[in-house]
Design a protein around this motif. Structure first.
Motif, short mmCIF file in Angstrom:
data_model
loop_
_atom_site.label_atom_id
_atom_site.label_comp_id
_atom_site.label_asym_id
_atom_site.label_seq_id
_atom_site.Cartn_x
_atom_site.Cartn_y
_atom_site.Cartn_z
N ASP A 106 0.83 11.35 -9.94
CA ASP A 106 0.81 12.41 -10.94
C ASP A 106 0.46 11.83 -12.31
O ASP A 106 0.88 10.73 -12.67
CB ASP A 106 2.18 13.10 -11.00
CG ASP A 106 2.14 14.38 -11.81
OD1 ASP A 106 1.92 15.45 -11.21
OD2 ASP A 106 2.33 14.31 -13.04
N LYS A 107 -0.28 12.63 -13.10
CA LYS A 107 -0.72 12.12 -14.41
C LYS A 107 0.44 11.88 -15.36
O LYS A 107 0.30 11.15 -16.34
CB LYS A 107 -1.72 13.07 -15.04
CG LYS A 107 -1.16 14.38 -15.57
CD LYS A 107 -2.21 15.15 -16.37
CE LYS A 107 -1.66 16.42 -16.97
NZ LYS A 107 -2.63 17.10 -17.86
N VAL A 127 -1.41 7.69 -13.36
CA VAL A 127 -2.83 7.81 -13.06
C VAL A 127 -3.50 6.45 -13.27
O VAL A 127 -3.24 5.76 -14.27
CB VAL A 127 -3.50 8.88 -13.94
CG1 VAL A 127 -5.02 8.80 -13.85
CG2 VAL A 127 -3.03 10.26 -13.53
N GLN A 139 -4.14 11.22 -21.49
CA GLN A 139 -4.40 12.62 -21.20
C GLN A 139 -3.32 13.46 -21.87
O GLN A 139 -2.22 12.97 -22.14
CB GLN A 139 -4.37 12.91 -19.70
CG GLN A 139 -5.35 12.15 -18.86
CD GLN A 139 -5.34 12.66 -17.43
OE1 GLN A 139 -5.45 13.86 -17.16
NE2 GLN A 139 -5.21 11.74 -16.48
N ASP A 187 -0.30 15.47 -21.90
CA ASP A 187 0.84 15.65 -21.00
C ASP A 187 2.12 15.53 -21.82
O ASP A 187 2.11 15.15 -22.99
CB ASP A 187 0.83 14.62 -19.87
CG ASP A 187 1.45 15.17 -18.59
OD1 ASP A 187 2.10 16.24 -18.64
OD2 ASP A 187 1.31 14.54 -17.53
N GLY A 202 -2.20 4.34 -10.11
CA GLY A 202 -2.58 5.43 -9.24
C GLY A 202 -2.10 5.32 -7.81
O GLY A 202 -2.56 6.06 -6.94
N ASN A 248 -4.78 5.00 -16.77
CA ASN A 248 -4.22 5.72 -17.92
C ASN A 248 -3.17 4.87 -18.62
O ASN A 248 -2.45 4.09 -17.99
CB ASN A 248 -3.60 7.03 -17.49
CG ASN A 248 -4.59 8.17 -17.36
OD1 ASN A 248 -4.22 9.34 -17.33
ND2 ASN A 248 -5.87 7.85 -17.25
N ASN A 272 2.23 10.07 -21.17
CA ASN A 272 0.84 9.70 -20.96
C ASN A 272 0.10 9.86 -22.29
O ASN A 272 0.12 10.94 -22.89
CB ASN A 272 0.21 10.60 -19.88
CG ASN A 272 -1.19 10.16 -19.48
OD1 ASN A 272 -1.94 9.59 -20.26
ND2 ASN A 272 -1.55 10.46 -18.23
#
Length: 346
Positions: free
Chosen positions: A316-317, A321, A267, A269, A243, A324, A264
């Protein structure tokens, strides 16, 4: 001094950019005759297209779609000694359009049947140096195996049904393990499990198929792209984001990447594709997608290629993140080859 068996990475993988002409267009400068080409129009919302020597020129499948194989006489029309030729189709040759191709060398031929498994492949084309093979097989509907020809167990493999609609199954052993899988055409979270692969892990000769009809329906045809890691050339791994854009996560590959895909898996994405040829190379690397139609994303600092890996200087995810989990696929070179000649890094 570290060494790799790959003396020149661009003999086995290369990104080639070109500008569309709207008429038959011979693309040269790849450095070899490609056996697998992924082509993406950088400026239009069209799918990334996959072509391979086993299915033959004009036969196309889309990495963002579950569609069966199609035939387009004006797409990729031939595999050539130093590249390929494209026809008039706008997605691969729109007049004035910037277009990106990612190219891999297998056996530089359609190959022949591999008889190691309970399924004899129709064709298997193998690059034993770069540990990449392409296989076509027909399903049986029962637990089965087919031979990939690599001589070592694959770390990353993709299977797509071509004779009917079906998803792209991605086996990414460092993350999915022996029986799990991701979907290349999807942004879903985490690894799926089911009847696609049996509990027997891939071996130095075989991929083990279950009874899922999307990988093994009786009488249906499938294409498989199989890769094993080669130190100093290819790496298929995972990392955890921190992050931070100022002190970003560093991912060690053991070579300078030329091409990286990141997904990712914590999540929803997309599958983000970055290479070292498109505008903005370090730090504003531009990205394309495997799983959606979008045109090229620009002026975003999400990945930085280094001499021995990459950083993800973003919050950015898509890449970094905190906490993650991410999977990645990387190709490149910066080590000294077995011929004792250093690779020239960009």
């Amino acid at each position: 001094m570290a060494y790799t068996t790959i003396n020149k990475s661009t003999d086995h993988f290369n990104t080639k950019l070109y500008t569309g002409t709207g008429s038959s267009n011979a693309i040269t400068g790849v450095g070899f005759r490609p056996d697998l080409c992924w082509i993406k129009n950088r400026v239009s919302t069209t799918a990334t297209r996959s072509f391979d020597v086993i299915r033959g020129a004009t036969k196309v499948i889309y990495t963002s779609e579950t569609d069966a194989e199609g035939t387009n006489a004006q797409s990729l029309t031939s595999f050539d000694s130093d590249g390929f030729t494209v026809g008039t189709h706008a997605a691969v040759n729109g007049n004035g359009n910037g277009i990106c191709s990612w190219n891999w060398k297998a056996g530089n031929s359609q190959g022949s049947s591999n008889t190691d498994g309970t399924i004899n492949t129709t064709y298997t084309s193998v690059n034993s140096t770069a540990k990449f093979s392409i296989s076509q097989y027909t399903g049986t509907g029962s637990n089965a195996t087919f031979g990939h020809g690599l001589g070592v167990a694959p770390t990353f493999y993709i299977i797509k049904e071509t004779s009917a609609t079906g998803p792209w199954f991605v086996g990414h052993v460092p993350y999915t393990g022996d029986t799990g899988y991701l979907y290349l055409q999807s942004n879903i979270v985490g690894a799926a499990s089911g009847q696609a692969f049996t509990t027997a892990k891939p071996t130095s000769t075989l991929i083990n198929l279950g009874t899922d009809p999307d990988v093994n329906q009786s009488g249906q045809t499938y294409i498989a792209y199989c890769f094993a890691e080669v130190p100093g050339f290819s790496k298929f791994g995972k990392y955890v984001g921190n992050g931070s854009s100022s002190s970003p996560t560093f991912v060690y590959t053991g070579f300078k990447p030329k091409f990286v895909i990141v997904k990712n898996v914590s999540q929803t994405d997309n599958w983000f594709i970055t290479d070292d040829k498109r505008d903005g190379f370090n730090d504003d690397n531009e990205y394309l997608f495997a799983d959606i139609f979008n045109a090229e994303g620009t002026n975003t600092n999400r990945i930085r290629f280094l001499s021995n890996g990459f950083q993800v200087p973003t919050t950015d995810k898509s890449h970094n993140v905190s906490g993650n989990n991410y999977v990645y696929i990387a190709f490149g070179q910066s080590l000294v080859g077995s011929n004792n000649v250093p690779c020239t890094a960009r």
